[in-house]
Design an enzyme around this catalytic site. Structure first.
Site, PDB file in Angstrom:
ATOM      1  CB  CYS A 382      -1.009  -0.058   1.138  1.00 13.76           C
ATOM      2  SG  CYS A 382      -2.500   0.861   0.732  1.00 13.76           S
ATOM      3  CG  HIS A 508      -3.674  -3.540   3.120  1.00 19.89           C
ATOM      4  ND1 HIS A 508      -2.625  -3.082   3.882  1.00 19.89           N
ATOM      5  CD2 HIS A 508      -4.327  -2.437   2.689  1.00 19.89           C
ATOM      6  CE1 HIS A 508      -2.644  -1.764   3.907  1.00 19.89           C
ATOM      7  NE2 HIS A 508      -3.665  -1.351   3.196  1.00 19.89           N
ATOM      8  CD  GLU A 510      -1.404  -6.109   5.278  1.00 13.82           C
ATOM      9  OE1 GLU A 510      -1.161  -6.357   4.083  1.00 13.82           O
ATOM     10  OE2 GLU A 510      -1.596  -4.944   5.698  1.00 13.82           O
TER      11      GLU A 510
HETATM   12  N1  GLN Z   1      -2.040   6.857   2.666  1.00 15.22           N
HETATM   13  C1  GLN Z   1      -2.114   6.084   1.477  1.00 15.22           C
HETATM   14  C2  GLN Z   1      -3.457   6.224   0.775  1.00 15.22           C
HETATM   15  O1  GLN Z   1      -4.403   6.654   1.370  1.00 15.22           O
HETATM   16  C3  GLN Z   1      -1.816   4.625   1.750  1.00 15.22           C
HETATM   17  C4  GLN Z   1      -2.811   3.956   2.638  1.00 15.22           C
HETATM   18  C5  GLN Z   1      -2.321   2.637   3.204  1.00 15.22           C
HETATM   19  O2  GLN Z   1      -1.142   2.351   3.176  1.00 15.22           O
HETATM   20  N2  GLN Z   1      -3.211   1.848   3.746  1.00 15.22           N
HETATM   21  O3  GLN Z   1      -3.585   5.865  -0.374  1.00 15.22           O
END
Ligand code: GLN
Length: 547
Positions: A382, A508, A510
């Site tokens: 992410c 994600h 994970e």
């Molecule tokens: N802050 C980034 C976004 O909003 C990444 C978010 C995250 O890593 N969950 O896209």
């Protein structure tokens, strides 16, 4: 008829109720029963998604996009049932729902009260979990017995057995039996008091699970049984596990908790227990063939639960390869001060996890650059992917101003930016791309080969995306877009084919890794780290012998 188990906790918080509940769920599933898990949290926040990881650990995201308490991660890792929005309620959500009904006039002008209106609402969210396709619902009540805010929940679960029949409900209470060094004794009084408080509310627990550092003697178990009004076989010892959380279910089996639950609830369809996959898992964990280290470079590294699912997923991948993985938690802000050489050079793999907010961003970008230039296996998740894109823009393509518009709105090169339809979003809650979304993969890529399929569904939680106006120039400069949304419109995975293992994903992974089924990308990453470790030790070995 669905049976219900309610798990409460007493004496102190952090006893590991989530883990114990998940372990019981797992044991019942291994006995052929269909289980569903639920958590009721006494705090007032309506949306756990807006809570700081410092206060409450990670926000766990479900397929349907619900942002939930991290205990739901334990549930999904230990059991096979898919969780949904219905599996996690807070006091805030319960009250909000009752107040909305009141505003719509659904209570016909009656006085709206904690009993019966709030308690009815709580009972209805528990009942909703039952049905023809489920044998046992396990509902964990957050907080500690005696807290003011958990009272309505306890009252609701007390009433619940009146509604569905006492024989269909099992109350399990998790408590602490501390060891007092000065007296060289285990102390049962806190447990007696905690059960006393439950009984004052009208709940007589059926089973006591006693967390302890030292084994509880037969005498002490008899004492607890007598004072707490339970049979002695229902006083279950759960000793601290220093080695691995995956020992918990096995120790509960040793103490015959599964048998007890099945007997008490009359679950006649239960099969004999087959625990062999878990004993095999622990065997692999205890007898590693490799030892490697992975650095996780994040903003909340000092908080042990902030990247919980990431750490767990690395462990699963370690078990998959029969490798012991030491995880180094590195503060990205420290990298800005002390540099990568000092903090990262000993590691066999570097992972940059997700996150929000600007602090530590430059440290993360430096960590990506370090992994990219040194050929160290790199996994970006992410925000970690977004940092990988920023590094590539700045340091490979010489776009010095490359940044995410999350951190620099007016940057000349917003390589990461908001999608057009999200530009006007100003509210904090409920504005993200959330939950399971499909991605199509290039079968010839690192990711494609790891998954072994060409379409996957992964969970998302972010606002910003790769800026497509830069796609061609990045591709021309050697970055591979190996995964996109099925229409090709959104970048999901980037890789550097010229690097030993460099893969960064917008989602994600994970949240979908399990101990018996490591996530393919984590397995690939840890596998690459093992290879690097081996080739380095061969080189080091040669270095030593030539001296
Ligand atoms: N802050 C980034 C976004 O909003 C990444 C978010 C995250 O890593 N969950 O896209």
């Amino acid at each position: 008829m669905t049976k219900h188990i309610f798990v409460t906790g007493g004496v102190v918080s952090s006893l590991g109720k989530g883990l114990t509940s998940a372990s019981i769920g797992m044991l019942l599933e291994q006995r052929g029963l269909r289980v569903r898990m639920q958590k009721l949290d006494p705090y007032i926040n309506v949306d756990p998604g807006t809570m700081s990881p410092y206060q409450h650990g990670e926000v766990y995201v479900l397929d349907d996009g619900s942002e939930t308490d991290l205990d739901l991660g334990h549930y999904e890792r230990f059991t096979s049932g898919l969780l949904s929005r219905d599996c996690n309620y807070t006091t805030g959500q319960i009250y909000l729902s009752v107040i909305e009904k009141e505003r719509k006039g659904q209570f016909l002008g009656k006085t709206v009260q904690v009993i019966p209106h709030i308690t009815n609402e709580i009972k209805s969210v528990v009942k909703r979990m039952g049905g023809d396709d489920v044998d046992v619902v396990i509902t964990e009540i957050g907080g500690t017995v005696g807290d003011i805010e958990s009272l309505p929940f306890l009252e609701a679960i007390r009433q619940f057995s009146l509604d569905v029949g006492r024989e269909n409900v099992l109350y399990m209470h998790l408590t602490l039996v501390p060891y007092l060094k000065a007296a060289d004794e285990l102390k049962t009084k806190p447990t007696q008091h905690s059960v006393g408080q439950l009984r004052m509310i009208g709940i007589q627990p059926d089973v006591l699970v006693c967390r302890c550092e030292h084994s509880i003697s037969r005498d002490d178990r008899e004492k607890i049984a007598l004072f707490c009004n339970v049979p002695v076989e229902a006083v279950i010892e759960e000793k601290d596990k220093d080695f691995s959380i995956y020992e918990v279910p096995l120790s509960l089996v040793e103490n015959k908790l599964d048998e007890l639950v099945i007997k008490k609830l009359g679950l006649t369809s239960a099969k004999p227990l087959d625990i062999s996959p878990w004993t095999d898992l622990l065997h692999r964990l205890r007898n590693p063939h490799h030892e490697i280290s992975i650095a996780v470079v994040g903003k909340y590294a000092e908080h042990k639960d902030a990247y919980k699912s990431i750490y767990e997923s690395i462990d699963h991948a370690g078990m998959h390869h029969q490798a012991q993985v030491r995880i180094g938690r590195i503060q990205s802000a420290d990298i800005e001060r002390e540099g990568c050489e000092r903090l990262l050079s000993g590691y066999d793999g570097i992972l940059v996890p997700g996150g929000f907010g600007e602090r530590g961003i430059e440290g993360k970008v430096q960590a990506v650059k370090f992994a990219r230039e040194r050929g160290i296996p790199f996994f970006g998740i992410c925000l970690g992917m977004q940092c990988a894109v920023i590094d590539y823009g700045r340091n490979v393509m010489n776009l010095e101003a490359a940044h995410s518009s999350e951190f620099d709105k007016d940057t000349q090169h917003p390589v990461i930016c908001l999608l057009d339809e999200q530009q006007n979003v100003t509210q904090m809650g409920g504005t993200m791309r959330l939950g399971s979304q499909p991605a199509k993969l290039d079968p010839e890529s690192v990711a494609g080969k790891a998954y072994g399929v060409t379409e996957v569904n992964e969970r998302h939680r972010h606002r910003y995306e790769f800026n497509n106006t830069y796609r061609e120039s990045f591709e021309a400069a050697g970055l591979k877009f190996s995964g996109t949304s099925p229409d090709g419109g959104l970048v999901e995975i980037v890789e550097i084919p010229a690097h030993p293992w460099f893969c960064a994903v917008q989602f994600h992974p994970e949240f979908k890794s399990k101990p018996l089924q490591a996530h393919p990308l984590f397995a690939g990453f840890v596998g690459a780290a093992i290879e690097r470790h081996q080739s380095r030790s061969t080189k080091d070995g040669l270095g030593v012998s030539s001296r």
